[in-house]
Design a protein around this motif. Structure first.
Motif, PDB file in Angstrom:
ATOM      1  N   ALA A 219      -7.142 -71.024 -18.857  1.00 55.97           N
ATOM      2  CA  ALA A 219      -6.483 -70.800 -17.573  1.00 55.97           C
ATOM      3  C   ALA A 219      -5.799 -72.051 -17.039  1.00 55.97           C
TER       4      ALA A 219
ATOM      5  N   PRO B 253      -8.763 -62.028 -12.848  1.00 60.85           N
ATOM      6  CA  PRO B 253      -7.713 -61.775 -13.841  1.00 60.85           C
ATOM      7  C   PRO B 253      -7.003 -60.449 -13.599  1.00 60.85           C
TER       8      PRO B 253
ATOM      9  N   TYR C 208      -6.499 -66.943 -19.916  1.00 60.79           N
ATOM     10  CA  TYR C 208      -7.689 -66.214 -19.477  1.00 60.79           C
ATOM     11  C   TYR C 208      -8.910 -67.069 -19.790  1.00 60.79           C
TER      12      TYR C 208
ATOM     13  N   GLY D  54      -2.155 -63.851 -15.810  1.00 60.59           N
ATOM     14  CA  GLY D  54      -2.765 -64.723 -14.818  1.00 60.59           C
ATOM     15  C   GLY D  54      -3.620 -63.986 -13.802  1.00 60.59           C
ATOM     16  N   THR D  55      -3.646 -64.511 -12.570  1.00 53.97           N
ATOM     17  CA  THR D  55      -4.549 -63.981 -11.548  1.00 53.97           C
ATOM     18  C   THR D  55      -3.907 -63.818 -10.177  1.00 53.97           C
TER      19      THR D  55
ATOM     20  N   SER E 171     -13.703 -70.191 -13.166  1.00 55.11           N
ATOM     21  CA  SER E 171     -12.682 -71.226 -13.250  1.00 55.11           C
ATOM     22  C   SER E 171     -13.274 -72.493 -13.854  1.00 55.11           C
TER      23      SER E 171
END
Length: 359
Positions: free
Chosen positions: A331, A292, A327, A136-137, A235
Protein backbone atom coordinates in the motif's frame (compact mmCIF):
# COMPACT_ATOMS: atom_id res chain seq x y z
CA UNK A 1 -23.21 0.30 -23.70
CA UNK A 2 -23.27 -3.32 -24.83
CA UNK A 3 -19.76 -3.40 -26.31
CA UNK A 4 -17.45 -6.26 -25.33
CA UNK A 5 -13.72 -5.95 -25.90
CA UNK A 6 -10.93 -8.45 -25.40
CA UNK A 7 -7.46 -7.96 -23.89
CA UNK A 8 -4.90 -10.05 -22.05
CA UNK A 9 -4.78 -7.89 -18.90
CA UNK A 10 -7.09 -5.31 -17.36
CA UNK A 11 -5.64 -2.87 -14.81
CA UNK A 12 -8.27 -1.33 -12.54
CA UNK A 13 -7.12 1.98 -11.08
CA UNK A 14 -4.50 4.53 -12.16
CA UNK A 15 -2.93 5.62 -8.91
CA UNK A 16 0.65 4.71 -8.00
CA UNK A 17 -0.08 0.97 -8.05
CA UNK A 18 -1.96 0.99 -11.35
CA UNK A 19 0.55 3.19 -13.18
CA UNK A 20 3.46 1.11 -11.90
CA UNK A 21 1.74 -2.04 -13.16
CA UNK A 22 1.00 -0.45 -16.53
CA UNK A 23 4.61 0.68 -16.86
CA UNK A 24 5.90 -2.85 -16.28
CA UNK A 25 3.35 -4.30 -18.69
CA UNK A 26 4.53 -1.83 -21.33
CA UNK A 27 8.17 -2.51 -20.60
CA UNK A 28 7.76 -6.26 -21.03
CA UNK A 29 6.10 -6.01 -24.43
CA UNK A 30 2.38 -5.57 -23.72
CA UNK A 31 0.77 -2.91 -25.90
CA UNK A 32 -1.90 -0.59 -24.47
CA UNK A 33 -5.37 -1.02 -26.00
CA UNK A 34 -4.24 -4.18 -27.80
CA UNK A 35 -2.87 -6.34 -24.94
CA UNK A 36 -3.91 -4.41 -21.85
CA UNK A 37 -6.12 -1.55 -20.76
CA UNK A 38 -6.04 0.74 -17.72
CA UNK A 39 -9.44 1.82 -16.37
CA UNK A 40 -9.73 4.67 -13.88
CA UNK A 41 -12.86 6.02 -12.20
CA UNK A 42 -11.88 9.68 -11.57
CA UNK A 43 -12.18 12.14 -14.42
CA UNK A 44 -8.52 13.16 -14.22
CA UNK A 45 -5.09 11.75 -13.36
CA UNK A 46 -3.64 11.75 -9.86
CA UNK A 47 -5.18 8.74 -8.16
CA UNK A 48 -6.23 9.44 -4.56
CA UNK A 49 -3.67 12.24 -4.36
CA UNK A 50 -5.89 14.56 -6.40
CA UNK A 51 -8.45 14.52 -3.56
CA UNK A 52 -6.07 15.45 -0.72
CA UNK A 53 -6.82 18.62 1.20
CA UNK A 54 -5.18 21.83 -0.09
CA UNK A 55 -3.20 22.47 3.10
CA UNK A 56 -1.33 19.18 2.62
CA UNK A 57 1.50 20.74 0.67
CA UNK A 58 4.11 18.66 -1.10
CA UNK A 59 6.68 19.58 1.53
CA UNK A 60 4.55 17.92 4.23
CA UNK A 61 4.25 14.62 2.38
CA UNK A 62 6.22 11.77 3.93
CA UNK A 63 7.55 8.94 1.81
CA UNK A 64 6.27 9.86 -1.65
CA UNK A 65 8.30 7.54 -3.87
CA UNK A 66 8.73 8.22 -7.58
CA UNK A 67 7.06 6.00 -10.14
CA UNK A 68 9.38 3.60 -11.99
CA UNK A 69 11.31 5.10 -14.87
CA UNK A 70 10.61 8.79 -14.16
CA UNK A 71 11.60 10.90 -11.18
CA UNK A 72 9.51 13.70 -9.73
CA UNK A 73 11.89 16.64 -9.70
CA UNK A 74 11.68 20.36 -9.08
CA UNK A 75 8.34 20.31 -7.26
CA UNK A 76 7.54 23.38 -5.17
CA UNK A 77 7.25 22.19 -1.53
CA UNK A 78 4.70 24.94 -0.84
CA UNK A 79 2.36 23.76 -3.61
CA UNK A 80 -0.57 21.47 -2.68
CA UNK A 81 0.43 17.83 -3.03
CA UNK A 82 -2.82 17.21 -4.93
CA UNK A 83 -1.62 19.50 -7.72
CA UNK A 84 2.00 18.32 -7.71
CA UNK A 85 1.20 14.61 -7.88
CA UNK A 86 -1.70 14.97 -10.33
CA UNK A 87 0.58 16.86 -12.73
CA UNK A 88 3.33 14.26 -12.26
CA UNK A 89 0.96 11.37 -12.93
CA UNK A 90 -0.41 13.11 -16.02
CA UNK A 91 3.13 13.62 -17.36
CA UNK A 92 3.93 9.99 -16.58
CA UNK A 93 0.91 8.67 -18.45
CA UNK A 94 1.90 10.72 -21.51
CA UNK A 95 5.60 9.84 -21.32
CA UNK A 96 4.94 6.09 -21.41
CA UNK A 97 1.81 6.27 -23.57
CA UNK A 98 -0.31 4.34 -21.05
CA UNK A 99 -3.63 5.50 -22.56
CA UNK A 100 -5.63 5.43 -19.34
CA UNK A 101 -9.38 5.34 -19.99
CA UNK A 102 -11.44 7.59 -17.74
CA UNK A 103 -13.85 8.17 -16.23
CA UNK A 104 -14.66 4.46 -16.23
CA UNK A 105 -16.16 2.76 -13.18
CA UNK A 106 -15.69 -0.99 -12.82
CA UNK A 107 -18.91 -2.34 -11.34
CA UNK A 108 -18.28 -6.11 -11.26
CA UNK A 109 -15.76 -8.78 -12.20
CA UNK A 110 -17.36 -12.15 -12.97
CA UNK A 111 -16.46 -15.52 -14.42
CA UNK A 112 -16.64 -15.58 -18.20
CA UNK A 113 -16.46 -18.28 -20.87
CA UNK A 114 -13.25 -20.10 -21.70
CA UNK A 115 -11.58 -19.30 -18.39
CA UNK A 116 -11.70 -15.58 -19.03
CA UNK A 117 -12.89 -12.86 -16.67
CA UNK A 118 -15.69 -10.46 -17.54
CA UNK A 119 -15.00 -6.92 -16.36
CA UNK A 120 -18.27 -4.99 -16.34
CA UNK A 121 -17.86 -1.23 -16.45
CA UNK A 122 -19.71 2.01 -17.10
CA UNK A 123 -18.14 1.88 -20.56
CA UNK A 124 -19.09 -1.63 -21.57
CA UNK A 125 -17.59 -5.04 -20.80
CA UNK A 126 -14.01 -6.22 -21.19
CA UNK A 127 -12.94 -9.86 -21.28
CA UNK A 128 -9.50 -10.61 -19.96
CA UNK A 129 -7.22 -13.45 -18.96
CA UNK A 130 -5.80 -11.62 -15.95
CA UNK A 131 -6.69 -8.61 -13.82
CA UNK A 132 -4.54 -6.28 -11.74
CA UNK A 133 -6.65 -4.63 -9.08
CA UNK A 134 -5.11 -1.31 -8.04
CA UNK A 135 -8.17 0.48 -6.67
CA UNK A 136 -6.66 1.61 -3.38
CA UNK A 137 -8.87 2.76 -0.51
CA UNK A 138 -9.84 6.42 -0.95
CA UNK A 139 -13.45 5.80 -1.94
CA UNK A 140 -14.04 3.51 1.06
CA UNK A 141 -13.65 5.76 4.13
CA UNK A 142 -14.18 3.89 7.38
CA UNK A 143 -16.57 5.55 9.82
CA UNK A 144 -17.00 3.60 13.09
CA UNK A 145 -20.34 3.55 14.88
CA UNK A 146 -20.84 4.67 18.47
CA UNK A 147 -23.99 4.90 20.60
CA UNK A 148 -25.77 8.23 20.21
CA UNK A 149 -23.96 9.13 17.00
CA UNK A 150 -27.19 10.02 15.23
CA UNK A 151 -28.15 12.48 17.98
CA UNK A 152 -25.11 14.75 17.56
CA UNK A 153 -26.26 18.22 16.56
CA UNK A 154 -22.87 19.37 15.29
CA UNK A 155 -20.99 18.38 12.18
CA UNK A 156 -19.35 15.02 11.55
CA UNK A 157 -16.91 14.48 8.71
CA UNK A 158 -14.23 12.02 7.65
CA UNK A 159 -10.68 12.77 6.53
CA UNK A 160 -11.90 12.18 2.98
CA UNK A 161 -13.98 15.39 3.27
CA UNK A 162 -11.38 17.47 5.10
CA UNK A 163 -10.71 20.68 3.16
CA UNK A 164 -8.35 22.52 5.50
CA UNK A 165 -8.13 24.05 8.99
CA UNK A 166 -9.83 27.38 8.28
CA UNK A 167 -13.30 25.80 8.26
CA UNK A 168 -12.93 25.01 11.99
CA UNK A 169 -12.25 28.59 13.10
CA UNK A 170 -13.73 29.25 16.54
CA UNK A 171 -15.14 25.73 16.88
CA UNK A 172 -14.60 22.97 19.42
CA UNK A 173 -13.22 20.03 17.49
CA UNK A 174 -12.77 16.39 18.47
CA UNK A 175 -10.35 14.49 16.24
CA UNK A 176 -10.70 10.70 16.38
CA UNK A 177 -7.79 8.58 15.14
CA UNK A 178 -4.16 7.87 16.00
CA UNK A 179 -2.62 7.76 12.54
CA UNK A 180 -0.69 10.30 10.50
CA UNK A 181 -3.84 12.03 9.25
CA UNK A 182 -5.20 12.52 12.76
CA UNK A 183 -2.01 14.16 14.03
CA UNK A 184 -1.70 16.32 10.90
CA UNK A 185 -5.29 17.50 11.28
CA UNK A 186 -4.79 18.37 14.95
CA UNK A 187 -1.61 20.33 14.35
CA UNK A 188 -3.28 22.29 11.55
CA UNK A 189 -6.61 22.91 13.27
CA UNK A 190 -5.36 23.88 16.74
CA UNK A 191 -4.37 27.48 15.83
CA UNK A 192 -7.84 28.12 14.38
CA UNK A 193 -10.17 26.17 16.69
CA UNK A 194 -11.58 27.30 20.02
CA UNK A 195 -10.50 23.92 21.44
CA UNK A 196 -9.30 20.55 20.22
CA UNK A 197 -9.51 17.10 21.78
CA UNK A 198 -7.60 14.08 20.50
CA UNK A 199 -9.20 10.67 21.00
CA UNK A 200 -7.78 7.27 19.95
CA UNK A 201 -8.68 3.64 20.57
CA UNK A 202 -5.09 2.72 21.43
CA UNK A 203 -2.32 4.83 22.92
CA UNK A 204 -0.27 6.27 20.05
CA UNK A 205 3.22 4.91 19.48
CA UNK A 206 5.83 7.45 18.41
CA UNK A 207 8.94 6.31 16.60
CA UNK A 208 12.13 8.20 17.36
CA UNK A 209 15.28 7.98 15.29
CA UNK A 210 15.82 6.83 11.69
CA UNK A 211 13.55 4.32 10.05
CA UNK A 212 16.08 2.21 8.17
CA UNK A 213 15.61 -0.45 5.51
CA UNK A 214 15.64 -3.33 7.98
CA UNK A 215 12.90 -1.72 10.08
CA UNK A 216 10.87 -1.10 6.94
CA UNK A 217 11.16 -4.69 5.84
CA UNK A 218 10.13 -5.93 9.28
CA UNK A 219 7.06 -3.68 9.28
CA UNK A 220 6.00 -4.77 5.81
CA UNK A 221 6.47 -8.41 6.81
CA UNK A 222 3.97 -8.00 9.65
CA UNK A 223 1.34 -6.58 7.29
CA UNK A 224 2.15 -9.24 4.71
CA UNK A 225 1.56 -12.02 7.22
CA UNK A 226 -2.00 -10.77 7.80
CA UNK A 227 -2.95 -10.86 4.14
CA UNK A 228 -1.28 -14.25 3.75
CA UNK A 229 -3.67 -15.49 6.44
CA UNK A 230 -6.68 -13.94 4.71
CA UNK A 231 -7.14 -11.23 7.34
CA UNK A 232 -7.99 -7.62 6.46
CA UNK A 233 -4.77 -5.68 5.99
CA UNK A 234 -3.60 -3.06 8.43
CA UNK A 235 -1.68 0.01 7.38
CA UNK A 236 2.11 -0.07 7.54
CA UNK A 237 2.04 2.94 9.93
CA UNK A 238 -0.05 0.87 12.37
CA UNK A 239 2.99 -1.33 12.94
CA UNK A 240 5.75 1.26 12.49
CA UNK A 241 4.38 3.99 14.73
CA UNK A 242 4.32 7.72 14.07
CA UNK A 243 7.60 9.50 13.26
CA UNK A 244 8.62 11.79 16.08
CA UNK A 245 9.51 14.84 13.98
CA UNK A 246 9.82 18.48 15.05
CA UNK A 247 6.13 19.23 14.44
CA UNK A 248 5.02 16.25 16.54
CA UNK A 249 7.43 17.19 19.34
CA UNK A 250 6.04 20.72 19.40
CA UNK A 251 2.47 19.40 19.40
CA UNK A 252 3.26 17.19 22.39
CA UNK A 253 4.95 20.07 24.20
CA UNK A 254 2.04 22.43 23.54
CA UNK A 255 -0.56 19.89 24.66
CA UNK A 256 -2.23 19.71 21.26
CA UNK A 257 -1.33 16.01 21.05
CA UNK A 258 -2.68 15.18 24.50
CA UNK A 259 -4.32 11.86 23.70
CA UNK A 260 -7.54 10.80 25.44
CA UNK A 261 -8.94 7.25 25.46
CA UNK A 262 -11.90 6.45 23.25
CA UNK A 263 -15.20 7.86 24.49
CA UNK A 264 -18.14 5.54 25.18
CA UNK A 265 -20.96 7.42 23.54
CA UNK A 266 -21.83 10.54 21.57
CA UNK A 267 -24.29 13.06 22.97
CA UNK A 268 -26.19 15.82 21.16
CA UNK A 269 -23.51 18.34 22.10
CA UNK A 270 -20.32 16.30 22.52
CA UNK A 271 -18.90 12.99 23.72
CA UNK A 272 -19.18 11.12 27.01
CA UNK A 273 -16.93 8.66 28.84
CA UNK A 274 -18.14 5.91 31.17
CA UNK A 275 -16.74 7.78 34.19
CA UNK A 276 -19.12 10.66 33.47
CA UNK A 277 -16.59 13.01 31.89
CA UNK A 278 -18.10 15.02 29.04
CA UNK A 279 -16.41 17.15 26.36
CA UNK A 280 -18.52 19.58 24.38
CA UNK A 281 -17.95 19.75 20.63
CA UNK A 282 -19.16 21.47 17.50
CA UNK A 283 -17.35 19.05 15.15
CA UNK A 284 -16.23 15.43 15.24
CA UNK A 285 -13.54 14.75 12.66
CA UNK A 286 -13.09 11.02 12.02
CA UNK A 287 -9.48 10.37 10.98
CA UNK A 288 -10.23 6.67 11.13
CA UNK A 289 -8.74 5.48 7.89
CA UNK A 290 -10.04 3.64 4.87
CA UNK A 291 -10.80 0.11 3.77
CA UNK A 292 -9.71 -1.53 0.50
CA UNK A 293 -12.06 -0.81 -2.40
CA UNK A 294 -12.85 -4.36 -3.53
CA UNK A 295 -16.62 -4.48 -3.90
CA UNK A 296 -16.42 -5.15 -7.64
CA UNK A 297 -14.55 -8.40 -6.93
CA UNK A 298 -17.35 -9.78 -4.73
CA UNK A 299 -18.82 -12.08 -7.44
CA UNK A 300 -15.55 -14.06 -7.53
CA UNK A 301 -15.89 -15.11 -3.87
CA UNK A 302 -12.30 -14.32 -2.94
CA UNK A 303 -12.86 -13.26 0.68
CA UNK A 304 -11.74 -15.59 3.44
CA UNK A 305 -13.67 -16.20 6.69
CA UNK A 306 -11.30 -13.72 8.36
CA UNK A 307 -12.70 -10.94 6.18
CA UNK A 308 -9.75 -10.35 3.88
CA UNK A 309 -8.47 -11.80 0.63
CA UNK A 310 -5.66 -14.32 1.06
CA UNK A 311 -2.73 -13.03 -0.99
CA UNK A 312 0.62 -14.62 -1.81
CA UNK A 313 2.86 -11.81 -3.00
CA UNK A 314 0.27 -9.97 -5.09
CA UNK A 315 -1.62 -13.03 -6.32
CA UNK A 316 -5.02 -13.91 -4.88
CA UNK A 317 -4.57 -17.47 -3.60
CA UNK A 318 -8.15 -18.38 -4.56
CA UNK A 319 -7.71 -17.18 -8.16
CA UNK A 320 -4.25 -16.79 -9.76
CA UNK A 321 -5.72 -14.58 -12.49
CA UNK A 322 -6.30 -11.82 -9.92
CA UNK A 323 -3.45 -9.70 -8.56
CA UNK A 324 -3.92 -7.09 -5.83
CA UNK A 325 -1.37 -4.29 -6.11
CA UNK A 326 -1.41 -1.53 -3.50
CA UNK A 327 -3.12 -3.90 -1.07
CA UNK A 328 -1.74 -4.66 2.37
CA UNK A 329 2.08 -4.65 2.33
CA UNK A 330 2.21 -2.93 -1.07
CA UNK A 331 0.00 0.00 0.00
CA UNK A 332 2.99 2.36 0.31
CA UNK A 333 4.25 4.16 -2.78
CA UNK A 334 7.51 2.22 -2.93
CA UNK A 335 5.63 -0.99 -2.15
CA UNK A 336 3.24 -0.36 -5.03
CA UNK A 337 6.17 0.03 -7.44
CA UNK A 338 7.70 -3.29 -6.44
CA UNK A 339 4.34 -5.04 -6.40
CA UNK A 340 3.51 -3.80 -9.90
CA UNK A 341 6.69 -5.37 -11.23
CA UNK A 342 6.05 -8.62 -9.34
CA UNK A 343 2.44 -8.85 -10.54
CA UNK A 344 3.43 -8.40 -14.18
CA UNK A 345 6.12 -11.05 -13.86
CA UNK A 346 3.62 -13.55 -12.44
CA UNK A 347 0.97 -12.69 -15.02
CA UNK A 348 3.40 -13.14 -17.89
CA UNK A 349 4.27 -16.57 -16.52
CA UNK A 350 0.57 -17.44 -16.15
CA UNK A 351 -0.25 -16.43 -19.72
CA UNK A 352 2.70 -18.36 -21.10
CA UNK A 353 1.67 -21.50 -19.19
CA UNK A 354 -1.98 -21.22 -20.26
CA UNK A 355 -2.10 -20.14 -23.92
CA UNK A 356 -5.25 -18.35 -25.01
CA UNK A 357 -8.07 -20.63 -26.16
CA UNK A 358 -8.58 -20.81 -29.88
CA UNK A 359 -11.33 -18.62 -31.22
Amino acid sequence: MNTEREVEVVVVGAGQAGLSSAYHLRRTGFEPDRDFVVLDRPAGPGGAWQFRWPSLTYGKVHGMHALPGMELTGADPARPSSEVVAAYFADYERAFDLRVRRPVEVTAVTEGPGGRLLVETSDGTWTTRALINATGTWDQPFLPRYPGQETFRGRQLHTARYAGPEEFTGQRVIVVGGGASGTQHLLEIAPYAAATTWVTRRPPVFRDGPFDENAGRAAVALVEERVRQGLPPRSVVSVTGLPLNDAIRQGLKDGVLNRQPMFDRITPDGVLWADGRHVAADVILWATGFRPSLRHLTPLGLREPGGGIRVDGTRAVADPRIHLVGYGPSASTIGANRAGRAAVRDIRRLLEEEPAAAA
